[in-house]
Scaffold this motif. Structure first.
Motif, PDB file in Angstrom:
ATOM      1  N   LEU A 172       0.871  -1.174   0.000  1.00 19.93           N
ATOM      2  CA  LEU A 172       0.000   0.000   0.000  1.00 19.93           C
ATOM      3  C   LEU A 172       0.909   1.224   0.000  1.00 19.93           C
ATOM      4  O   LEU A 172       1.710   1.397   0.927  1.00 19.93           O
ATOM      5  CB  LEU A 172      -0.888   0.009   1.247  1.00 19.93           C
ATOM      6  N   GLU A 176      -1.334   6.979  -0.988  1.00 17.19           N
ATOM      7  CA  GLU A 176      -2.705   6.508  -1.150  1.00 17.19           C
ATOM      8  C   GLU A 176      -3.285   6.002   0.162  1.00 17.19           C
ATOM      9  O   GLU A 176      -4.339   5.371   0.183  1.00 17.19           O
ATOM     10  CB  GLU A 176      -2.755   5.401  -2.212  1.00 17.19           C
ATOM     11  N   THR A 192      -4.496  -3.337  -7.470  1.00 20.53           N
ATOM     12  CA  THR A 192      -4.366  -2.330  -8.532  1.00 20.53           C
ATOM     13  C   THR A 192      -3.389  -2.758  -9.618  1.00 20.53           C
ATOM     14  O   THR A 192      -3.471  -2.281 -10.746  1.00 20.53           O
ATOM     15  CB  THR A 192      -3.903  -0.976  -7.955  1.00 20.53           C
ATOM     16  N   ARG A 203      -4.665  -1.019  -2.963  1.00 23.79           N
ATOM     17  CA  ARG A 203      -5.273   0.236  -2.539  1.00 23.79           C
ATOM     18  C   ARG A 203      -6.402  -0.120  -1.591  1.00 23.79           C
ATOM     19  O   ARG A 203      -7.131  -1.095  -1.807  1.00 23.79           O
ATOM     20  CB  ARG A 203      -5.808   1.009  -3.742  1.00 23.79           C
ATOM     21  N   TYR A 209     -10.821   6.031  -0.746  1.00 28.46           N
ATOM     22  CA  TYR A 209      -9.675   6.622  -1.432  1.00 28.46           C
ATOM     23  C   TYR A 209     -10.113   7.742  -2.368  1.00 28.46           C
ATOM     24  O   TYR A 209      -9.542   8.827  -2.375  1.00 28.46           O
ATOM     25  CB  TYR A 209      -8.923   5.555  -2.224  1.00 28.46           C
TER      26      TYR A 209
END
Length: 279
Positions: A172, A176, A192, A203, A209
């Motif tokens: 991660l 983000e 992703t 993510r 997000y």
């Protein structure tokens, strides 16, 4: 197929004074002690049980749910340290062993550690803190957009390492992530990208997000419209933040935290200041 250290559905074969015997097929009869037998148990009916070895290394069944099973990762507390290794509380009467050879660092009583559970060559259920030895050993079966369950492992320079579905490593990225994450936290995440070298990008919840990303753009736009100044901070009241941006204080703090990490703003007691290079 019956497996040690996992849930198995076995038929209740007969009752004895000290419990019930379950049909373990080629494994023979397996004891389910009275103290873990459900009140509504029925001879001849199937029952879901966890199989492990008791303190005398005898195969035994229980309806208790352990905190970890074979093939899984969990954060467990050390309850004892002996000459054979450390022992963890995994929710059963017999504690779970972490041999010295499977300890990344010496384990301390009272501390929690992320461990992987497996069956060793001696047919014992044991755990290991050497996660790299046990994870990411098979090709990742994921595609972009897949929703997966992850556990946070540790923070790195680029973000956070996370364990995907108990089996693979993922990342991660810090730009983000809009709040600090703690080791052992569980989250739903999105794949992703699965890279050619097998590394996996993640993510967190897409809606969260996207909301935070949209808010950071609104904050930057408002700063540019007000000569690089905004009289709001992470100490401002929820009412003022809601009036200005229509979001909760928590979401606002996540957004300005991300902008601060990216060196786009400075947070002062009087408010936010836009960094010149972002104008």
């Amino acid at each position: 197929m019956i497996a040690l250290g996992t849930l198995n559905t076995l038929t209740v074969k007969k009752q004895v004074k000290f419990g019930y015997y379950l049909d373990g097929l080629s494994w023979g009869e397996i004891l389910l002690p009275n103290n873990v037998a459900p009140a509504d148990i029925v001879i001849g009916e199937p029952l879901s049980v966890f199989l492990y070895l008791d303190s005398e290394d005898q195969l035994i069944a229980t309806t208790e749910q352990p905190k970890i099973m074979v093939g899984q990762v969990a954060s467990l507390a050390v309850v004892a340290s002996t000459k054979v290794g450390a022992f963890l509380d995994w929710g059963l009467k017999k504690d779970l062993l972490v041999p010295f050879s499977e300890q990344q660092i010496p384990l301390k009583v009272g501390q929690h550690y992320l461990v992987y559970c497996y069956v060793d060559l001696s047919n014992r259920i044991v755990a290991s803190t050497k996660l790299d030895r046990h994870l990411h050993k098979t090709p990742a079966p994921y595609q972009t957009g897949d929703k997966v369950q992850v556990m946070i492992s540790e923070q790195t320079d680029i973000g956070y390492k996370a364990i995907i579905e108990h089996q693979h490593w993922g990342v991660l990225y810090k730009n983000e992530v809009f709040r600090p994450l703690k080791r052992g936290e569980r989250h739903t995440a999105l794949i992703t990208k699965v890279r050619d070298d097998g590394k996996i990008d993640l993510r967190l919840n897409q809606a969260t997000y996207q909301q935070a990303q949209a808010l950071t753009e609104k904050i930057l736009q408002r700063l540019r419209q007000n000569d690089g100044k905004l009289a709001l901070t992470d100490k401002s009241s929820p009412e003022l933040i809601a009036d200005a941006f229509g979001v909760s204080k928590k979401t606002f703090k996540q957004a300005i935290g991300a902008l601060y990490k990216d060196k786009l703003i400075v947070i002062t007691p009087a408010g936010l200041l836009l960094v010149e290079k972002s104008v």
